[in-house]
Design an enzyme around this catalytic site. Structure first.
Site, PDB file in Angstrom:
ATOM      1  CD  GLU A  44      -2.963  -0.998   0.316  1.00  0.00           C
ATOM      2  OE1 GLU A  44      -3.293   0.154  -0.186  1.00  0.00           O
ATOM      3  OE2 GLU A  44      -3.786  -1.885   0.117  1.00  0.00           O
ATOM      4  CB  CYS A 102      -1.804   7.490   1.009  1.00  0.00           C
ATOM      5  SG  CYS A 102      -3.181   6.564   1.869  1.00  0.00           S
TER       6      CYS A 102
HETATM    7  P1  NDP Z   1       7.773   5.184   4.925  1.00  0.00           P
HETATM    8  O1  NDP Z   1       8.155   4.434   3.741  1.00  0.00           O
HETATM    9  O2  NDP Z   1       9.102   6.174   5.122  1.00  0.00           O
HETATM   10  O3  NDP Z   1       7.595   4.377   6.056  1.00  0.00           O
HETATM   11  C1  NDP Z   1       6.780   3.300   6.199  1.00  0.00           C
HETATM   12  C2  NDP Z   1       7.286   2.234   7.310  1.00  0.00           C
HETATM   13  O4  NDP Z   1       8.131   1.531   6.618  1.00  0.00           O
HETATM   14  C3  NDP Z   1       7.676   2.873   8.675  1.00  0.00           C
HETATM   15  O5  NDP Z   1       7.148   1.993   9.544  1.00  0.00           O
HETATM   16  C4  NDP Z   1       9.042   2.960   8.415  1.00  0.00           C
HETATM   17  O6  NDP Z   1       9.918   2.899   9.627  1.00  0.00           O
HETATM   18  C5  NDP Z   1       9.439   1.745   7.603  1.00  0.00           C
HETATM   19  N1  NDP Z   1      10.615   1.530   7.112  1.00  0.00           N
HETATM   20  C6  NDP Z   1      11.489   2.491   6.666  1.00  0.00           C
HETATM   21  N2  NDP Z   1      12.708   1.792   6.168  1.00  0.00           N
HETATM   22  C7  NDP Z   1      12.334   0.380   6.124  1.00  0.00           C
HETATM   23  C8  NDP Z   1      13.084  -0.726   5.573  1.00  0.00           C
HETATM   24  N3  NDP Z   1      14.120  -0.622   4.881  1.00  0.00           N
HETATM   25  N4  NDP Z   1      12.492  -1.848   5.723  1.00  0.00           N
HETATM   26  C9  NDP Z   1      11.381  -2.031   6.263  1.00  0.00           C
HETATM   27  N5  NDP Z   1      10.588  -1.025   6.918  1.00  0.00           N
HETATM   28  C10 NDP Z   1      10.933   0.198   6.785  1.00  0.00           C
HETATM   29  O7  NDP Z   1       6.491   5.924   4.896  1.00  0.00           O
HETATM   30  P2  NDP Z   1       5.815   7.017   6.005  1.00  0.00           P
HETATM   31  O8  NDP Z   1       5.730   6.255   7.246  1.00  0.00           O
HETATM   32  O9  NDP Z   1       6.689   8.471   5.607  1.00  0.00           O
HETATM   33  O10 NDP Z   1       4.365   7.177   5.430  1.00  0.00           O
HETATM   34  C11 NDP Z   1       4.234   8.136   4.143  1.00  0.00           C
HETATM   35  C12 NDP Z   1       3.799   7.228   3.055  1.00  0.00           C
HETATM   36  O11 NDP Z   1       2.833   6.234   3.111  1.00  0.00           O
HETATM   37  C13 NDP Z   1       3.305   8.007   1.914  1.00  0.00           C
HETATM   38  O12 NDP Z   1       3.910   7.836   0.687  1.00  0.00           O
HETATM   39  C14 NDP Z   1       1.871   7.582   1.654  1.00  0.00           C
HETATM   40  O13 NDP Z   1       1.412   7.817   0.420  1.00  0.00           O
HETATM   41  C15 NDP Z   1       1.988   6.293   2.111  1.00  0.00           C
HETATM   42  N6  NDP Z   1       0.756   5.649   2.638  1.00  0.00           N
HETATM   43  C16 NDP Z   1      -0.084   4.684   1.814  1.00  0.00           C
HETATM   44  C17 NDP Z   1      -1.321   4.491   2.002  1.00  0.00           C
HETATM   45  C18 NDP Z   1      -1.927   3.487   1.149  1.00  0.00           C
HETATM   46  O14 NDP Z   1      -3.071   3.132   1.832  1.00  0.00           O
HETATM   47  N7  NDP Z   1      -1.567   3.278   0.101  1.00  0.00           N
HETATM   48  C19 NDP Z   1      -1.905   4.841   3.692  1.00  0.00           C
HETATM   49  C20 NDP Z   1      -0.990   5.738   4.100  1.00  0.00           C
HETATM   50  C21 NDP Z   1       0.248   5.956   3.653  1.00  0.00           C
HETATM   51  P3  NDP Z   1      10.170   4.365  10.255  1.00  0.00           P
HETATM   52  O15 NDP Z   1       8.991   5.400  10.177  1.00  0.00           O
HETATM   53  O16 NDP Z   1      10.613   4.166  11.434  1.00  0.00           O
HETATM   54  O17 NDP Z   1      11.389   4.969   9.183  1.00  0.00           O
END
Ligand code: NDP
Length: 490
Positions: free
Chosen positions: A235, A269
């Protein structure tokens, strides 16, 4: 759990320290996944009805504690308390639906065999993977992860959840509430930490990863999961658009554009980032939009827009606005000076070229790019000219369905913003760079299962095919049958 370090969480609005959480390392993550495996058989075998009862109890726990949960959400990522409360309501609706419908959607059902296999009694059922890892973002720290967690649990999986490092307290609160509803086994656990903790979860022995986050991180998650061939639900990000046709209700369309673009400080998102308006109503729509935006402010207290949660996003928002203006765009509201510390005031841009960053890339701030189009054909072409395809909104009286049908996205809402994400029976997900797989609805339940087919031979077939004793006579009968069954078309 063994951990190496801890990390602090600060309020994006005030900078105040709001919590400190352990950074779970690889061994802590593996230990949690081991415990989840230990609980998986129990959770699967209690069956759909008992799981539904427990998930209902969890729902009641969340409902009773919703003020506290909303406070933590607001402190950790900055959204106004009333928006946090609304997000919880939406998540509860989906949790209820998942619990109520898992048995019907996933339970065993018989399947009709074909003429050649009429001696078989067939059934299919959808079985849990065992342990599902869920990685969630901070922007909707309850609604978004629960879209995966509720459905994975209802399907009979245990879950290890890694919330964003910006919202760990929300994740911990949800798991504690769950443990009150299901005290026997660690069916839902939370591990906290940054990207490395998430990466360790991807490398662990989970049966599936449900990931919600940015497209770039999604690619890293997929690469890590490829090592074990662990399936993934993606997602990811979006660049959603809202279309306004010439016969649209302009006040309603402006209200939807404003809420869709600015609510949650644009950190959605499914947020509206692009608006395409029929030339006949373009000027009227802009007047309405600016009029409605007049008193909208980002700030603390009673302001309806909170801060930008991630400091690094401010540079992205700044770059998009600067670039749009440098390339001939105009800010009718806000602009580069709208960025003040961690807050960004509503910004409405027009005359922005189609290949500008503000039109192409995810901005994730309270900005709208409004563009005049000569026809709905042009609007659809522009909407579809994006690597993303998460959602879309159409405002039109006569042709809403026809326009929606031509949009290449996971979902489209007509004459309402984001309604599709709030309806529990509808699937939610994207295409292209917005990801694949679905949460919510029957598809969201099946997403956390694998299809198990079983067939029992009821009697020996006179046409025994899969045996070395098959005779030339049978081959002749099959050959004739095949002509009758498949050769008479056209
Ligand atoms: P990120 O991609 O920065 O992070 C998402 C999650 O992945 C966090 O828990 C993050 O941890 C974790 N993460 C980071 N690096 C890694 C890795 N190498 N391996 C595994 N996990 C990892 O997204 P955001 O949290 O900034 O969220 C915003 C984004 O999410 C936007 O692009 C938005 O569009 C999308 N989104 C999509 C939705 C949908 O339904 N399609 C709904 C809501 C949001 P940490 O934060 O600790 O770095």
């Amino acid at each position: 759990m063994t951990t190496s370090l801890s990390f602090d969480v600060h309020s994006p609005a005030t900078g105040a320290l709001v919590g400190s959480y352990p950074s779970h390392d690889e061994s802590a993550v593996e230990a949690a996944v081991d415990r989840a495996h230990g609980a998986a058989t129990w959770w699967r075998t209690v069956g759909f009805d008992e799981r539904a009862r427990r998930l209902d109890r969890w729902r009641a726990e969340i409902t009773r504690g919703r003020d506290e949960l909303a406070r933590i959400m607001s402190e950790e990522m900055g959204k106004p308390r009333s928006d946090a409360a609304l997000e919880i309501v939406m998540a509860l609706e989906h949790l209820k639906w998942a619990a109520r419908n898992a048995k019907d959607v996933l339970g065993p059902r018989s399947v009709t065999p074909s003429l050649l296999t009429v001696n078989q009694a067939c059934r299919v059922e959808y079985r849990p993977f065992g342990v599902v890892g869920v990685i969630g973002p901070w922007n909707y720290p309850v609604f978004t992860p629960l879209g995966s967690i509720s459905f994975a649990l209802a399907a009979g999986n245990t879950v290890v959840f890694k919330p964003s490092e910006y919202t760990p307290g929300v994740g911990v609160w949800l798991a504690e509430a769950f443990a009150r509803a299901v005290p026997e086994q660690p069916v839902l656990q939370v591990i906290t930490g940054g990207g490395e903790t998430g990466a360790a979860l991807c490398r662990s022995r989970v049966g599936k990863i449900g990931f919600t986050g940015s497209t770039e991180t999604g690619k890293r998650v997929m690469a890590a999961c490829a090592q074990r061939l662990t399936p993934v639900l993606m997602e990811c990000g979006g660049k959603d658009a809202l279309i306004v046709d010439a016969d649209a209700d302009l006040a309603a369309a402006a209200d939807a554009a404003l809420w869709g673009g600015m609510a949650n400080a644009g950190q959605t998102c499914l947020g509206v980032e692009r608006v395409y308006v029929h030339t006949d109503v373009y000027d009227k729509f802009l007047t309405e939009l600016l009029d409605q935006a007049r008193d909208l402010r980002a700030g603390t207290g009673t302001a309806k827009i909170g801060p930008i949660t991630m400091p690094k996003q401010l540079a992205v928002i700044h770059r998009h606005i600067e670039d749009a203006i440098a390339r001939g765009g105009r800010a009718l509201l806000g602009g580069p000076e709208a960025i003040d510390g961690q807050f960004v005031q509503p910004t409405i841009l027009v005359d922005v070229p189609h290949d500008a960053a503000a039109v192409v890339e995810e901005t994730f701030g309270p900005t709208l790019v409004v563009t005049r189009v000569a026809s709905m054909d042009e609007a659809i072409e522009r909407v579809n000219d994006s690597e993303y395809g998460l959602g879309a909104t159409v405002f039109a009286r006569r042709d809403g369905d026809a326009i929606a049908d031509r949009i290449e996205s996971g979902a489209t809402s007509i004459n309402a913003f984001v309604a599709h994400a709030t309806i529990p029976a509808l699937p939610l997900g994207g295409v292209g760079a917005s990801g694949f797989g679905r949460v919510h609805g029957p598809d969201g339940l099946r997403e956390f299962t694998y299809a198990k087919a079983t067939t029992r031979q009821r009697f020996s077939s006179p046409l025994a095919l899969t045996t070395f004793t098959r005779s030339a006579g049978i081959d002749t009968v099959v050959d004739r049958l095949v002509s009758v069954l498949h050769g008479r078309i056209g």
